[in-house]
Each structure stands twice: as structure tokens, then as C-alpha cells.
Design an enzyme around this catalytic site. Sequence first.
Site, short mmCIF file in Angstrom:
data_model
loop_
_atom_site.label_atom_id
_atom_site.label_comp_id
_atom_site.label_asym_id
_atom_site.label_seq_id
_atom_site.Cartn_x
_atom_site.Cartn_y
_atom_site.Cartn_z
N SER A 99 0.84 -1.20 0.00
CA SER A 99 0.00 0.00 0.00
C SER A 99 0.87 1.25 0.00
O SER A 99 2.08 1.19 0.18
CB SER A 99 -0.91 0.02 1.24
N SER A 101 0.77 3.74 2.18
CA SER A 101 0.71 4.44 3.47
C SER A 101 2.05 4.99 3.93
O SER A 101 2.10 5.84 4.81
CB SER A 101 0.14 3.51 4.55
N LYS A 156 5.10 1.06 9.75
CA LYS A 156 4.90 2.49 9.98
C LYS A 156 6.18 3.05 10.61
O LYS A 156 7.12 2.32 10.89
CB LYS A 156 3.71 2.75 10.92
N SER A 241 -2.77 7.24 5.48
CA SER A 241 -2.32 6.15 6.35
C SER A 241 -3.30 5.96 7.49
O SER A 241 -3.64 6.91 8.20
CB SER A 241 -0.92 6.45 6.91
#
Length: 293
Positions: A99, A101, A156, A241
Site C-alpha cells: 500500500s 501508506s 509504519k 495512512s
Amino acid sequence: MSSINLPLILTLAVFVTGLVWLYDRLVLSRPRKQALEAVEQQFARADLKNGAQRKAYEEAREAAGREPVWVEYSKSFFPVLALVFVLRSFIAEPFQIPSGSMEPTLEIGDFIVVNKFTYGIRLPVLNTEVIPVNDPERGEVMVFFPPHQPDTYFIKRVIGLPGDTVTYSDHQLTINGEPVPQEVVEVNRSAPNPYRVVKETLGDNTYTVRKHLTPGRYSRHGSWTVPEGHYFMMGDNRDGSFDSRGWDELNGDPNKNFSFVPESEIVGKAFAIWMHWDSLFSVPSFERAGTIH
């Protein structure tokens, strides 16, 4: 990232093939050794220089020492699986980014390498830390299992450490009352969602993040105090995100807080991109290979 439980599958594969190897060594190999000894006795006086007798001797030895197919395959795969198991569980593990994010730091299709020991040596599958090494630092990129999806890998950036108070208001990140320095390096007004790329410095780490010109839902205002043994995580694509700023909305247990990642759910530190591959029918590229900042 993928929710397939590869650590469990690999652990079971190593256990089963290793058990077969051990069972063969302790039990199944004995009759084969006895059969081979019998062949040696049978051909003790044979003229092995004679082609026919030599062929009969070799065929008899092959038949006597032949392993069952399931044993042969297990013994072949076991050392390879064991090596992969050790490397993947305790040294480094590859992941693919699915993704956007973490854009612009990580793009969809990036293949990254995660250091599995920098945050402590952990038992496979159980993920229990057995040998402490280092603690995560602000600004590092971490792979972990989020509280709302404990079977799915997430990646993250570490924003808040245990005890920190994190505030994010109109795209301004503040840690313990101190605004995090930021510098605009690019503005794109022609994109479907106009954005700017901003350089942030958090602790000893400097990196770039993407922010829409108009703050999104999770960028307007929020404040969180990180409990002991937990971490506050945010994606670099700040308006694209789903992270610690919004996870608690999925919380169905009033006694828990989904905003923070427990220390027990850490997988490792992402430290390098080694390849970029958009799709199965595209050509892999190594232009993005390098260290993750």
C-alpha cells in the site's frame, strides 16, 4: 502486508522434516544398513571387474539402501528449511510493500529487508523476546502486528515512545510539547489530491513525509499519551495512512486502547529496499535499492 502466517508454516515444515530425519536416523536406517551388510557378504567373492557382476552388485546395493520417497524428500528439504528458518527468524526477513501508506519513503511494490534482532531476539511464532538488544527510537521504520489486526504485518514509523505525549494538529507534529522541525521540499498542486513533501527531523532521524494541502481527518487534531511498553506509530503518507491516530475507532473493548503497539508485537526494523517490482508481468528494478531513512 500479507496476513499469511509464514512463520508458523515454516516452523511446522522444519519440525516435520526434522522429525522425519531423526526417525530415519534412529529407526528406519537400521534395516537398510543390515541389508547393505548382507549385500557385501553376498558379493564378497564376486569378481567386480566383471561387467555383469559389477552391475548386479550395484543394483543390489541401490535396492538395499533405497530410502522411502517421503524420507528422501524430508532429508533433502530439512537443511534448506532449517537455514531459512534461522535466517528469517533471527537475522533478516524480506517483505513487499502492498500500500501507499508509507509514501514517499516506501512505494507500492518495494521489496524491503527487516532486521529481526535489532529490537531483541524473539521466539518464532510466539514472538516472545528472550534476549533484549535495543529499544525502538523515534523516527525509525518498524514492522509490527497492530492491535486491531494481530495476524497482519504493518509497517509504519515510530513516532511516540513509552511515556511520550504526541500531538498532531493541522499537520504539525509535537512531542512532549516540542514541535518537530519540518521543511517543505516540494509542492504538487496538480495531483488529484494536492500535496506537499515535507522533511521532518525526529530525534536523530531525518525523513520525508507527504501531506495534503488540506489536512485530512486524522491530521486535524489529536493528542495521545503513550503507555509504558507501547509505541505510537504513523505512516509517512500522513493523509493516506490508517495508523495509531485512528485504530482506536475499531476498539470494541473499553478496557483496551488500540492506539498503541505493544512491545510484544514488534517484528523488526526495516532498514533497506533491495528491489522494486510493480507486478508479476513487469520487470523488476533495482533503482530504488538503498537504505531506508
